[in-house]
Write a protein that holds these residues in place. Structure first.
Motif, PDB file in Angstrom:
ATOM      1  N   GLY A  24     -19.249  -5.187  72.398  1.00 39.40           N
ATOM      2  CA  GLY A  24     -18.728  -5.636  73.676  1.00 39.40           C
ATOM      3  C   GLY A  24     -18.327  -7.098  73.628  1.00 39.40           C
ATOM      4  N   ALA A  25     -18.065  -7.643  74.807  1.00 38.16           N
ATOM      5  CA  ALA A  25     -17.555  -9.013  74.914  1.00 38.16           C
ATOM      6  C   ALA A  25     -18.586 -10.068  74.525  1.00 38.16           C
ATOM      7  N   ASP A  26     -19.832  -9.677  74.430  1.00 31.18           N
ATOM      8  CA  ASP A  26     -20.872 -10.620  74.006  1.00 31.18           C
ATOM      9  C   ASP A  26     -21.020 -10.633  72.490  1.00 31.18           C
ATOM     10  N   LEU A  27     -19.940 -10.304  71.799  1.00 31.26           N
ATOM     11  CA  LEU A  27     -19.969 -10.206  70.354  1.00 31.26           C
ATOM     12  C   LEU A  27     -20.524 -11.467  69.716  1.00 31.26           C
ATOM     13  N   SER A  28     -21.134 -11.286  68.581  1.00 31.97           N
ATOM     14  CA  SER A  28     -21.670 -12.400  67.811  1.00 31.97           C
ATOM     15  C   SER A  28     -20.555 -13.004  66.966  1.00 31.97           C
ATOM     16  N   LEU A  29     -20.258 -14.273  67.207  1.00 32.21           N
ATOM     17  CA  LEU A  29     -19.238 -14.943  66.411  1.00 32.21           C
ATOM     18  C   LEU A  29     -19.678 -15.074  64.955  1.00 32.21           C
ATOM     19  N   ARG A  30     -20.964 -15.254  64.758  1.00 32.78           N
ATOM     20  CA  ARG A  30     -21.508 -15.315  63.398  1.00 32.78           C
ATOM     21  C   ARG A  30     -21.245 -14.001  62.662  1.00 32.78           C
ATOM     22  N   GLU A  31     -21.414 -12.878  63.376  1.00 35.03           N
ATOM     23  CA  GLU A  31     -21.163 -11.563  62.783  1.00 35.03           C
ATOM     24  C   GLU A  31     -19.687 -11.381  62.448  1.00 35.03           C
ATOM     25  N   VAL A  32     -18.817 -11.855  63.310  1.00 35.60           N
ATOM     26  CA  VAL A  32     -17.372 -11.768  63.055  1.00 35.60           C
ATOM     27  C   VAL A  32     -17.040 -12.539  61.778  1.00 35.60           C
ATOM     28  N   ALA A  33     -17.536 -13.760  61.661  1.00 37.53           N
ATOM     29  CA  ALA A  33     -17.263 -14.577  60.471  1.00 37.53           C
ATOM     30  C   ALA A  33     -17.830 -13.909  59.220  1.00 37.53           C
ATOM     31  N   ARG A  34     -19.048 -13.393  59.315  1.00 30.89           N
ATOM     32  CA  ARG A  34     -19.680 -12.744  58.157  1.00 30.89           C
ATOM     33  C   ARG A  34     -18.848 -11.558  57.681  1.00 30.89           C
ATOM     34  N   ARG A  35     -18.468 -10.682  58.609  1.00 26.25           N
ATOM     35  CA  ARG A  35     -17.701  -9.489  58.227  1.00 26.25           C
ATOM     36  C   ARG A  35     -16.295  -9.837  57.740  1.00 26.25           C
ATOM     37  N   ALA A  36     -15.734 -10.915  58.266  1.00 25.29           N
ATOM     38  CA  ALA A  36     -14.398 -11.336  57.830  1.00 25.29           C
ATOM     39  C   ALA A  36     -14.459 -12.097  56.508  1.00 25.29           C
ATOM     40  N   GLU A  37     -15.672 -12.365  56.071  1.00 22.31           N
ATOM     41  CA  GLU A  37     -15.931 -13.078  54.827  1.00 22.31           C
ATOM     42  C   GLU A  37     -15.315 -14.473  54.830  1.00 22.31           C
ATOM     43  N   VAL A  38     -15.532 -15.153  55.981  1.00 21.75           N
ATOM     44  CA  VAL A  38     -15.137 -16.557  56.112  1.00 21.75           C
ATOM     45  C   VAL A  38     -16.328 -17.321  56.678  1.00 21.75           C
ATOM     46  N   GLY A  39     -16.291 -18.622  56.547  1.00 22.78           N
ATOM     47  CA  GLY A  39     -17.353 -19.443  57.114  1.00 22.78           C
ATOM     48  C   GLY A  39     -17.176 -19.609  58.619  1.00 22.78           C
ATOM     49  N   LEU A  40     -18.263 -19.992  59.284  1.00 20.91           N
ATOM     50  CA  LEU A  40     -18.194 -20.230  60.729  1.00 20.91           C
ATOM     51  C   LEU A  40     -17.188 -21.325  61.059  1.00 20.91           C
ATOM     52  N   GLY A  41     -17.079 -22.317  60.197  1.00 20.57           N
ATOM     53  CA  GLY A  41     -16.118 -23.397  60.419  1.00 20.57           C
ATOM     54  C   GLY A  41     -14.690 -22.869  60.485  1.00 20.57           C
ATOM     55  N   THR A  42     -14.371 -21.913  59.631  1.00 16.39           N
ATOM     56  CA  THR A  42     -13.035 -21.304  59.643  1.00 16.39           C
ATOM     57  C   THR A  42     -12.815 -20.563  60.952  1.00 16.39           C
ATOM     58  N   LEU A  43     -13.813 -19.819  61.384  1.00 15.74           N
ATOM     59  CA  LEU A  43     -13.698 -19.102  62.652  1.00 15.74           C
ATOM     60  C   LEU A  43     -13.471 -20.084  63.794  1.00 15.74           C
ATOM     61  N   TYR A  44     -14.278 -21.138  63.839  1.00 16.80           N
ATOM     62  CA  TYR A  44     -14.170 -22.106  64.939  1.00 16.80           C
ATOM     63  C   TYR A  44     -12.883 -22.930  64.884  1.00 16.80           C
ATOM     64  N   ARG A  45     -12.298 -23.115  63.714  1.00 18.70           N
ATOM     65  CA  ARG A  45     -11.007 -23.794  63.645  1.00 18.70           C
ATOM     66  C   ARG A  45      -9.925 -22.963  64.330  1.00 18.70           C
ATOM     67  N   HIS A  46      -9.997 -21.662  64.163  1.00 17.56           N
ATOM     68  CA  HIS A  46      -9.011 -20.772  64.792  1.00 17.56           C
ATOM     69  C   HIS A  46      -9.357 -20.464  66.247  1.00 17.56           C
ATOM     70  N   PHE A  47     -10.655 -20.298  66.505  1.00 18.00           N
ATOM     71  CA  PHE A  47     -11.118 -19.880  67.832  1.00 18.00           C
ATOM     72  C   PHE A  47     -12.328 -20.733  68.215  1.00 18.00           C
ATOM     73  N   PRO A  48     -12.088 -21.843  68.914  1.00 14.85           N
ATOM     74  CA  PRO A  48     -13.173 -22.774  69.208  1.00 14.85           C
ATOM     75  C   PRO A  48     -14.245 -22.208  70.144  1.00 14.85           C
ATOM     76  N   THR A  49     -13.926 -21.149  70.874  1.00 13.74           N
ATOM     77  CA  THR A  49     -14.899 -20.540  71.783  1.00 13.74           C
ATOM     78  C   THR A  49     -14.772 -19.015  71.713  1.00 13.74           C
ATOM     79  N   ARG A  50     -15.788 -18.339  72.183  1.00 17.94           N
ATOM     80  CA  ARG A  50     -15.758 -16.876  72.279  1.00 17.94           C
ATOM     81  C   ARG A  50     -14.590 -16.448  73.167  1.00 17.94           C
ATOM     82  N   GLU A  51     -14.391 -17.174  74.267  1.00 18.14           N
ATOM     83  CA  GLU A  51     -13.299 -16.834  75.179  1.00 18.14           C
ATOM     84  C   GLU A  51     -11.946 -16.964  74.487  1.00 18.14           C
ATOM     85  N   ALA A  52     -11.772 -17.966  73.646  1.00 13.76           N
ATOM     86  CA  ALA A  52     -10.505 -18.127  72.922  1.00 13.76           C
ATOM     87  C   ALA A  52     -10.271 -16.947  71.982  1.00 13.76           C
TER      88      ALA A  52
END
Length: 182
Positions: A24-52
């Motif tokens: 659901g919408a409360d997805l774990s950003l850490r889980e998204v980064a892990r499954r995408a095989e990128v670091g959290l920093g990469t995720l946050y560079r593209h999407f600074p917030t869950r809402e983004a």
């Protein structure tokens, strides 16, 4: 955007879509980064917030739903087009657990990353409703804001285990109350 950054961006969206379906919408950003095989920093560079991240995911879907309104208008009577679009929009909202409250909040919050997408979606529904009203096929005492609230209410009913079995029946009750006999 560099090709590797674009690849990461697309991979993050692809994985996030899967995670939203599961969590659901409360997805774990850490889980998204892990499954995408990128670091959290990469995720946050593209999407600074869950809402983004959710806005990027939902924007395309909302645009598709708005385009479906045009398609339904071109190939159906105004009342049928409205009902078909409502059914699809409610199904979409239900299938993306947790976005309902975000959508309802974002429609009123001009600073929300989801605001523009939600306004576009509401405008598509409003156009369908206005067409049906102008042809005398829908009640005159309802507007696009009311229609958006009805979508939220019917999607919420579908999410409730005790009411889910009645969701289709309630959809029929609501749409028959929305439409005028002809």
């Amino acid at each position: 955007m560099r090709s590797d950054a674009k690849k990461n961006y697309n991979r993050l969206l692809e994985v996030a879509r899967q995670v939203v379906t599961e969590q659901g919408a409360d997805l774990s950003l850490r889980e998204v980064a892990r499954r995408a095989e990128v670091g959290l920093g990469t995720l946050y560079r593209h999407f600074p917030t869950r809402e983004a991240l959710l806005e990027a995911l939902l924007r395309t879907s909302f645009e598709e739903l708005a385009a479906r309104a045009d398609l339904f208008t071109a190939s159906n009577s105004s009342d049928k087009a409205l009902v078909l679009w409502l059914r699809e929009t409610i199904a979409f909202t239900y299938s993306h657990r947790g976005v309902l409250s975000l959508m309802m909040g974002a429609i009123e919050d001009m600073d929300s990353a989801l605001h523009t997408s939600c306004v576009t979606l509401r405008a598509a529904g409003t156009e369908l409703l206005t067409r049906a009203q102008s042809e005398g096929k829908a009640r005159q005492d309802i507007d696009g804001t009311d229609l958006f609230a009805l979508i939220a209410a019917l999607a919420w009913v579908r999410e409730q285990p005790s009411a889910a079995a009645r969701a289709d029946h309630l959809f029929e009750v609501i749409t028959s109350a929305l439409l005028t006999p002809h």
